[in-house]
Design an enzyme around this catalytic site. Structure first.
Site, PDB file in Angstrom:
ATOM      1  N   ASP A  14      59.204  15.959  -2.317  1.00 56.59           N
ATOM      2  CA  ASP A  14      57.986  16.329  -1.582  1.00 56.59           C
ATOM      3  C   ASP A  14      57.105  17.178  -2.501  1.00 56.59           C
ATOM      4  O   ASP A  14      57.539  18.220  -2.986  1.00 56.59           O
ATOM      5  CB  ASP A  14      58.417  17.142  -0.354  1.00 56.59           C
ATOM      6  CG  ASP A  14      57.339  17.206   0.698  1.00 56.59           C
ATOM      7  OD1 ASP A  14      57.665  17.064   1.874  1.00 56.59           O
ATOM      8  OD2 ASP A  14      56.168  17.426   0.329  1.00 56.59           O
ATOM      9  N   ASP A  50      52.300  11.872  -0.637  1.00 61.19           N
ATOM     10  CA  ASP A  50      52.906  12.999  -1.355  1.00 61.19           C
ATOM     11  C   ASP A  50      54.417  13.096  -1.228  1.00 61.19           C
ATOM     12  O   ASP A  50      54.988  14.126  -1.563  1.00 61.19           O
ATOM     13  CB  ASP A  50      52.267  14.309  -0.891  1.00 61.19           C
ATOM     14  CG  ASP A  50      52.656  14.674   0.530  1.00 61.19           C
ATOM     15  OD1 ASP A  50      53.089  13.773   1.276  1.00 61.19           O
ATOM     16  OD2 ASP A  50      52.539  15.848   0.889  1.00 61.19           O
ATOM     17  N   GLU A  51      55.081  12.057  -0.740  1.00 60.58           N
ATOM     18  CA  GLU A  51      56.543  12.133  -0.710  1.00 60.58           C
ATOM     19  C   GLU A  51      57.216  10.781  -0.855  1.00 60.58           C
ATOM     20  O   GLU A  51      56.625   9.742  -0.558  1.00 60.58           O
ATOM     21  CB  GLU A  51      57.037  12.877   0.534  1.00 60.58           C
ATOM     22  CG  GLU A  51      56.615  12.304   1.845  1.00 60.58           C
ATOM     23  CD  GLU A  51      57.127  13.167   2.999  1.00 60.58           C
ATOM     24  OE1 GLU A  51      58.145  12.794   3.593  1.00 60.58           O
ATOM     25  OE2 GLU A  51      56.518  14.201   3.292  1.00 60.58           O
TER      26      GLU A  51
END
Length: 379
Positions: free
Chosen positions: A10, A107-108
């Site tokens: 993350d 974003d992960e």
DNA sequence: TCTGGGGTCCTAGGACCC
DNA sequence: TCTGGGGTCCTAGGACCC
């Protein structure tokens, strides 16, 4: 495939961290990203720096409220193109280590590191640190990693020592590390389920693990009830899914001021036409066409209505989508003013492909996962 | 004038078909 | 005059995620 090493990675305060790369003078100051970057206008915080969070600013909070909490906070507008660019960069850096990557948004990612050489050394910590280093060198950004036997635990773990954290959770760590946490930390328990669990006196994951499964099934239904029990014990057999097909594409917009379906018809019609043009362009750019066209409207009281229409043939054409969308909008009751209007195209296919692929490319159900729809609603 | 935008998955009822 | 199932498609709404 008994033993697995799954990572959840993350990026730390992703949007805000990307902005700080090009505005280093803001480093150390409270910064919030969201909307048009003007707290006087409608919009919410998407990401806040850790300095801003210290003032109580959280993502999802109205910009205006954030400005009240922290008048000296710097507000910046979102720049998705730039975040997508950095997203591609950090994912490319990870791809040098493994191709077993499941995309979970901008974003992960989840990674299946089971087959990576040396992964059994020191519970996988050296491999994880190597990935963090590669991401930092490629982007200048830090990330937090959770390592666990499955996705559920890896996800919880990655959140435990942010920013730049590395957290390992194995089965024997569950009582000490996982059970004290609030149930809401489980991916798949949202605000509604959280409320219902609280009514049952179940606040922590440990409370949930100790609850009789029959009680959970009685309250939440067979599927979700059983899943809650399994999740609380850290059990999750879902595979890391490396390829998938989109199910729908949509565009929506929130108005600066609420619009009335009849009195502001001109403005609404212009808006709908533009949304149709945009979503059609998205379809063509990515090589898809869709059969089901729908509109979504949000009233000023935040209630949402949707209307949709399935065409005989899939389309990516502005005019065809617009015609269908206007038919749908005609069926939206003019009972209140609207604050949002959206267009969605579903039942996607790839016009060029030989076999018509309508569904997702997902692998079969290894383990249930949450079935949110089974929640007894509006409790 | 609190509350964004882009998604996924699920349920449920009615239509329609066999 | 009362009696069936199952399966799939379509539509609407809701929970949840990033």
């Amino acid at each position: 495939m008994d033993w697995r090493r799954i990572a959840h990675l993350d990026m730390d305060a992703f949007y805000a961290s990307v902005e700080l790369l090009r505005r280093p003078e803001l480093r150390g100051r409270p910064v919030a990203i969201g909307g048009h970057g003007e707290p006087s206008r409608r919009g919410v915080v998407t990401t806040a720096t850790y300095e801003a969070r210290a003032f109580g600013i959280r993502s999802g909070m109205a910009l205006r409220r954030a400005a009240e909490l922290c008048p000296q906070c710097v507000f910046l507008p979102v720049d998705f193109d730039e975040y997508r660019r950095y997203s591609r960069m950090f994912k490319a850096a990870i791809a040098a280590v493994t191709d077993r990557i499941e995309d979970r948004g901008i974003d992960e990612v989840y990674l299946d590191l089971t087959a990576v050489p040396g992964i059994r050394i020191d519970r996988g910590a050296p491999v994880a640190r190597d990935i963090q280093r590669r991401v930092l060198e490629a982007t200048g950004l830090t990330c937090s990693v959770g390592l666990a036997p499955n996705k559920l635990l890896a996800k919880i773990a990655s959140d435990l020592h942010k920013p730049a954290g590395l957290t390992i959770v194995d089965a024997e760590d569950i009582p000490a590390l996982i059970w004290p946490l609030p149930v809401r930390r489980i991916n798949g328990i949202g605000p509604k389920a959280d409320l219902q669990l609280e009514e049952l006196g179940l606040r922590t994951i440990g409370d949930l693990a100790a609850a009789p499964p029959s009680m959970l099934v009685a309250r939440f239904g067979a599927h979700y009830g059983h899943w809650l029990h399994e999740a609380a014990h850290g059990r999750d057999g879902r595979p890391v899914v490396t390829a998938s097909e989109p199910v729908s594409m949509s565009r929506e917009t929130t108005f600066e001021h609420d619009l009335h379906l009849r009195r502001d018809w001109q403005a609404l019609a212009a808006c709908l036409a533009e949304l149709c043009r945009d979503v059609a362009a998205d379809l063509r750019r990515r090589g898809y066409a869709g059969r089901t066209i729908g509109v979504k409207a949000r009233y000023d009281d935040f209630r949402i209505v949707t209307r949709d229409l399935t065409l005989p043939e899939a389309t990516d054409d502005d005019a065809a989508i617009r015609r269908a969308a206007f038919e749908c909008l005609d069926r939206v009751p003019a009972v209140r003013r609207l604050r949002l209007l959206g267009v969605r195209v579903g039942s996607l296919s790839r016009p060029g492909a030989t076999a018509a692929r309508t569904g997702s490319g997902r692998v079969g159900a290894a383990s249930p996962g949450p079935r949110q729809g089974e929640l007894p609603l509006s409790g």
